[in-house]
Design a protein around this motif. Structure first.
Motif: not given
Ligand SMILES: Cc1cc2nc3c(=O)[nH]c(=O)nc-3n(C[C@H](O)[C@H](O)[C@H](O)COP(=O)(O)OP(=O)(O)OC[C@H]3O[C@@H](n4cnc5c(N)ncnc54)[C@H](O)[C@@H]3O)c2cc1C
Ligand code: FES
Ligand code: FES
Lengths: 759, 453
Positions: B283-309
């Motif tokens: 499982a890749t970080l990019g895939g998790n982000v690209a999938n844009a699912s509500g349950a994607a775990d990294h998306l949640v964390l990356l939001l709180a970390l103020g990440a960009s793509v």
């Protein structure tokens, strides 16, 4: 204690080597030249009248064979308890996934394409999924009133007991669907042979059930139906009845196409269409004295049977015979029903009705304790059955160790201290709790089943010994344990006796691999066959030596006369050299079977009961409502542990299934009548991280029926884990769960209703 | 296509469809039946094998990506005996300890154990449990399995490290028709050029979302571009005040990264609670982000970390805040011809606090029912910056901005904890089981602050 050479040792299982090498042939692995793939046209609706089965002419139907009820070349039923389950739906469908037609073709893609070109035109009818709805009788699924079976037990004077009670304690309990989740999906293949006979290979528990179902529907003589289980990747009851269905489907397709046909279920299909444990509801009323003594008991036990009888009747009987718990109660009224609904028919799952009833009664014991402000252990000890007590069916009990296992489990787990400590609560989100329960399981078929079964085991000698049984090894180790029993009886090493996988063309019918009967009953019959072998050798040696057979003794694993002695292997070799290969059979002596009157539901329900007590310790996260089992202390009295490592494996494996059922294995019926899970991420079984530390303690009090005193073990560990886990949650949080699975969401609602967990 | 793959040390060439599952290639194409299928969804581990030395589930690997690589199956572990294979020490330990019952989970379980022992020759009991947490066994209750692994480890297994950790690097040989539809670029420029020509092509990363979707009929890519051979999409680097993580970096690489363990342990935490080892290795970080699912775990964390793509195309690169990148459920701001190149995460300031919490339906291998990610910076007693993101409660993970505002500037007290909890409770609107999920959220938010008092 008797000295054994083999019993009580734990040799490596005989099929271990091929399994770790990845060489064990499961049905998906077996090469079958020219094999076609079979597929099922399944009903999309739970209830309806079939108007037409339409095949789209856009597809070239000459590429496949197609069978529906009208073109079925045989009688349309699958022989089980009642013969009500059709091979293919005829006028009506009564559950989602019910087979309406079958297709076979040269490969998966062709079959899938064909399936996409069939539509079943069904006039939908109103459907019912719960027992309560079904009992209203507005929708008739089965028979006249949806009642598949009904039984009663009445003992003593219940009315009087309630009239004189200090307290009446009542409760309602419910258990949910439970999927066996054998890791290997169902699969079966039928291979037509040139002589017109059929060979069936596949994943199954009961080769002779499969043969019987084929024989009855196809009208072929049993000699022309050869059934050979492959290595079977778990069963747990799930491969007791359903393989007969799959065998008939593949057989019909094979006969129609003239080719071998294999059906391999995918996980989604397996989850959606195969039988599960019966959901149950139980209402209990007890008449109780202030000291916790139960004087009267009323139980109403209801099973959701799904659309057909399958094995429900016997599941219900076992439920009836265990639902009073391991207690001595003089006045008892039990009433049970199995009710038909538009759900996939419920079937067999380890425990077979007993876990449902025992869940209810064990939770009820906790409730009595709660209402009387006593410890649940004390209430149990107050009422626990002892030697010579009588069960509600009228059976006077022998070999009772309920008290011993319970006291030992309490002691080993440190129950009393912990229960008191944990009840005080603690800071932080994690709350610990400990709970305990006691349970039992009757070994072998219910009632007179073993008497009528006619279990036969054969030993062949042709230069080497081989043991032939129809019991399949689906992981429990039957084909390691049974030769151990023979080896002990004959003074041989276990590896001197081969135990091939069953093949109905070779093995006698030693019955189905169910009901915790294999080690106990089939094992016993193995010892009978060994006795026959010794007699045979004795006769031969006597003849050879010109002495009376009585002058030859069999002791310490060898045959002796005054001047000589022979090991069994030597004697068999001599007999074979002189007279050629030979065989002996063993049968179950009548006195080893129970005798029960089913009409009156009275008598000896089982010849022996195995006993189990368990203390489960959990951590409940009150922020997230997660329950994590931490420790499981299990004390089981099983008569004799033939192979202690396998015994512990059975206990831990069964127990974990029950723990899963208690809190994470959540399966429901959707409003459309489908099961809520069609892939593994929607039906969660415990992983390594959901598993407690095991503390397993085995007590051996040999019974006079099973091989070397063995009692039935396979189902026992399923019976008491769930109520113990819920009692532990109660200890941790104060809430009283009455329904499993106690999912996080249900736990949340209970905690909310209680107003939190701060105490 | 023709694929060449090194299986158990031998080069094998087979004809297969590019997106055929490696599981089928092994079982049907190469008649290696030891690898089992228990689910076909990556959920059971019965099909686990080693791919270039890492544990993966063969049902989640397409043939196109296995080409040129090294595969080890259960058949490859056995020692060559006299004319027949003999179990190695690990396999023998499974037999000896009674860790084999029905045997269906056994090959996958043994492969997972081997992978664990390759990495940790002397695992603790809990490391064994974690290592096997993606391998389901219904028979044994796991105790004997854990004991077998410990036994083999105690005996010094594996005596030698696995010999087959990389393949021959062969490329798939496509048929003329396939050559128009399937691509295995080896540089970012090449990948972008192909994507420019075929903007409708599906890009393949770890395929842990894609292959299960294909099985369910939810995806059926006509054209596909493998990204795993593109070196520019890999790697974790600290670059001034940010950490850059290539889109094709796997959870396994995140977990093993010394840099992240030190500088961003919360990401390691999230990665290790996502799926289980065999999934993490794919499982890749990019895939998790690209999938844009509500349950994607990294998306949640990356939001709180103020990440960009950072996304790239032949036109060049652009960088968007994650909030703007994830547009809606399963919809991102990736334009046709663009792919995710990397994720850029600001390095959390000294003294700040990050926390990630997931409530699944069991302890491993489970989708989040609720997930929360916290980022907190303090100035003296006061909360200077607070970011809170929540997952599984909306079509895509959300920042809980009202809660963030409500507590920013306050000191951390019981009252602040309560205020944050109650604001969060009312700020989320889960569709399923709303009160249950709200309660968990409120409890966890309250606990986060209470633990800081
Ligand atoms: C058993 C199992 C358990 C799982 N558990 C979890 C879990 O606990 N938590 C969790 O969050 N997820 C989980 N997942 C989901 C999945 O593993 C993750 O979402 C993973 O990060 C997806 O990455 P991938 O590389 O496998 O994506 P892929 O399947 O390769 O791709 C997913 C989608 O993203 C697109 N894509 C991939 N890379 C790029 C790129 N660089 N640019 C543009 N588009 C791209 C693909 O075209 C595809 O549409 C689980 C999956 C499985 C099978
Ligand atoms: S078959 Fe279950 S994970 Fe691959
Ligand atoms: S041994 Fe049967 S699933 Fe593990």
């Amino acid at each position: 204690m008797p000295q054994f050479n083999v019993i009580g040792t734990s040799p490596p299982r005989l099929d271990g080597r091929e399994k770790v090498l990845g060489q064990a042939p499961f049905i998906a692995d077996v090469p079958i030249p020219g094999c076609w793939v079979g597929g099922v046209v399944a009903s999309p609706v739970p209830h309806g009248r079939i108007r037409a089965i339409v095949r789209d002419p856009a597809f070239d139907w000459s590429r496949v064979v197609f069978v529906d009820a009208a073109s079925l070349p045989c009688r349309n039923f699958v022989h089980m308890v009642r013969d009500d389950f059709p091979i293919l739906a005829e006028e009506k469908v009564t559950f989602v996934t019910q087979a309406v037609a079958l297709v076979a073709g040269p490969d998966r893609a062709t079959v899938d394409e064909a399936l996409r070109h069939v539509t079943v035109d069904i006039e939908p009818l109103p459907a019912v999924f719960s027992v309560d709805e079904a009992l209203k009788g507005e929708v008739v699924v089965w028979g006249e009133d949806n009642v598949i079976d009904e039984y009663r037990i009445d003992r003593g004077d219940v009315k009087k007991a309630f009239a004189e009670a200090d307290l009446v304690v009542e409760g309602d309990y419910a258990t949910g669907l439970h999927e066996q989740l054998y890791l290997e999906n169902q699969g079966m293949a039928a291979i037509p042979r040139d002589d017109g006979s059929l060979e069936i290979v596949g994943s199954m528990q009961c080769p002779y059930y499969v043969q019987g179902a084929l024989e009855q529907a196809l009208g072929l003589a049993p000699e022309r139906l050869r059934v050979k289980p492959c290595v079977t990747g778990g069963g747990f009851g799930g491969k007791e009845d359903y393989p007969s269905v799959l065998a008939l489907w593949t057989a019909v397709l094979a006969l129609k196409s003239g080719r071998p046909v294999r059906i391999l279920y995918e996980r989604g299909q397996d989850l959606q269409s195969t039988p599960k444990r019966h959901p149950s509801t139980t209402r209990i009323r007890t008449a109780v004295r202030r000291d916790g003594t139960i004087t009267g008991l009323e139980i109403e036990l209801r099973f959701n049977g799904g659309a057909f009888t399958t094995l429900s009747r016997v599941v219900q009987q076992r439920g009836m015979l265990h639902c009073q718990g391991a207690y001595r109660i003089a006045n008892v009224a039990i009433h049970s029903l199995t009710v038909a609904t538009n759900m996939v028919p419920s079937g067999a799952y380890r425990g077979f009705g007993a876990p449902q009833g025992l869940f209810a009664i064990e939770r009820h014991m906790d409730r009595i304790a709660r209402e009387l402000a006593l410890d649940p252990l004390d209430v149990r000890l107050k009422n626990i059955v002892d030697e010579g007590d009588t069960f509600p069916c009228g059976q006077k009990l022998k070999g009772v160790f309920a008290r011993q296992v319970l006291e030992r489990a309490a002691e080993l787990s440190g129950y009393r201290k912990k229960r008191a400590l944990y009840a005080q609560g603690s800071e932080g989100p994690l709350r610990r709790g400990i709970g305990l329960s006691v349970a039992f399981h009757g070994g072998g078929f219910t009632g007179s089943g073993e008497a009528t079964m006619g279990t036969v085991v054969r030993i062949d000698y042709d230069g080497a010994f081989s043991l032939h049984v129809s019991s399949t090894d689906m992981g429990q180790g039957a084909l390691t344990v049974l030769p151990m029993i023979a080896a002990e009886a004959l003074g041989l090493r276990p590896d001197e006796i081969a135990a091939p996988r069953p093949d109905t063309a070779v093995c006698p019918n030693s019955g189905p691999t169910v009901a915790s009967r294999t080690t106990m009953y089939v094992g016993r019959v193995v010892t009978e066959a060994c006795k026959a072998l010794i007699d045979e050798l004795r006769t031969f040696l006597a003849y050879q030596e010109g002495i009376s057979p009585r002058a030859i003794a069999f002791t310490k694993g060898a045959l002796h006369c005054r001047s000589r002695s022979w090991t069994v292997a030597q004697a068999a070799r001599a007999r074979c050299d002189a007279q050629g290969p030979f065989s002996v059979e063993g049968r179950l002596p009548q006195e080893a079977a129970a005798c029960f009157n089913l009409d009156r539901f009275e008598g000896e329900a089982y010849r022996s009961y195995a006993w189990i007590a368990q203390a489960v310790e959990v951590a409940v996260n009150v922020d997230t409502y997660e329950v994590k089992p931490l420790e499981a202390t299990i004390v089981a009295e099983i008569g004799r542990a033939i192979h202690p490592v396998l015994v512990e494996g059975q206990i831990a494996g069964g127990f974990l299934q029950a723990l899963g059922w208690s809190h994470i294995e959540d399966l429901t019926v959707t409003p459309e009548g489908r099961f809520s899970a069609d892939q593994l991420n929607a039906y969660l079984i415990p992983t390594t991280l959901d598993t407690p530390q095991w503390h397993i303690d085995v007590m051996e009090e040999p019974c006079d029926v099973g091989a070397y005193g063995a009692k039935g073990l396979g189902e026992l560990p399923m019976n008491g884990a769930a109520p113990a886990a819920l009692s532990a949650v109660e200890n941790a949080t104060g809430v009283f769960g009455t329904e499993i699975p106690l999912t996080g969401e249900k736990l949340f609602r209970l905690i909310e209703a209680q107003g939190g967990t701060e105490r | 296509m023709k694929m060449t793959v090194t299986v158990n040390g031998r080069k094998r060439t087979v004809d297969v469809a590019p997106l055929a599952r490696l599981l089928d290639v092994l079982r049907d194409g190469l008649a290696l039946k030891g690898t089992k299928e228990g689910c076909g969804d990556g959920e059971c581990g019965a099909c686990a094998i080693l791919l270039d030395g890492l544990l993966v589930n063969a049902c989640c690997v397409p043939a196109i990506q296995a080409t040129g690589r090294a595969v080890v199956t259960i058949e490859g572990l056995a020692e060559a005996g006299e004319g027949r294979p003999e179990p190695d020490r690990l396999q023998q330990a499974f037999v000896d300890e009674g860790a084999v019952h029905c045997g269906f989970c056994t090959p996958g379980m043994i492969m997972a154990s081997r992978a664990l022992l390759e990495e940790r020759p002397h695992p603790s009991e809990s490391e064994i449990r974690v290592g096997l947490s993606g391998s389901l066994c219904r028979c044994t209750g796991y105790g004997t399995i854990v004991a077998a692994v410990a036994k083999a480890a105690g005996e010094g297994y594996p005596e030698r490290p696995l010999p087959w950790k990389s393949g021959g690097g062969e490329r798939p040989l496509f048929s003329p028709d396939e050559a128009e539809r399937f691509f295995v670029p080896e540089s970012l420029d090449e990948a972008l050029a192909i994507l420019h020509r075929h903007p409708d092509a599906t890009v393949l990363a770890g395929t842990t979302d894609l292959l299960p979707d294909m099985k369910k009929g939810r995806a059926a890519p006509e054209r596909a571009i493998d990204l795993l051979r593109v070196p520019e999409l890999k790697g974790i680097a600290c670059d001034g005040s940010v950490i850059r993580i290539g889109a094709c970096t796997t959870n396994g690489e995140i977990i093993r990264s010394p840099l992240l363990r030190e500088r961003l342990p919360v990401l390691v935490d999230a990665a290790s609670h996502s799926g289980a080892p065999a999934i993490q290795n794919r499982a890749t970080l990019g895939g998790n982000v690209a999938n844009a699912s509500g349950a994607a775990d990294h998306l949640v964390l990356l939001l709180a970390l103020g990440a960009s793509v950072t996304v790239a195309s032949v036109r060049g690169e652009r960088t968007l805040p994650l909030e703007d990148f994830v547009v809606a459920y399963r919809k991102t701001a990736c334009e046709p011809g663009e792919l995710i190149r990397e994720i850029v995460i600001p390095l959390p300031p000294e003294g700040s606090l990050q926390k990630w919490i997931k409530r699944g339906s069991r302890q491993a291998l489970t989708l989040s029912r609720v997930s929360l990610a916290f980022h907190l910076e303090r100035e003296g007693e006061r909360i200077k910056v607070f970011r809170l993101a929540a997952g599984s409660m909306s079509p895509v993970p959300l920042r809980l901005t009202e809660t963030e505002r409500a507590v920013t500037g306050r000191t951390i007290t019981v009252e602040t904890a309560r205020l944050a909890a109650e604001t969060a409770r009312s700020e989320i609107h889960p569709r399923k089981s709303p009160d249950y999920r709200r309660a968990i959220t409120a409890n966890l938010v309250r606990r986060f602050f209470e633990e800081l008092i």
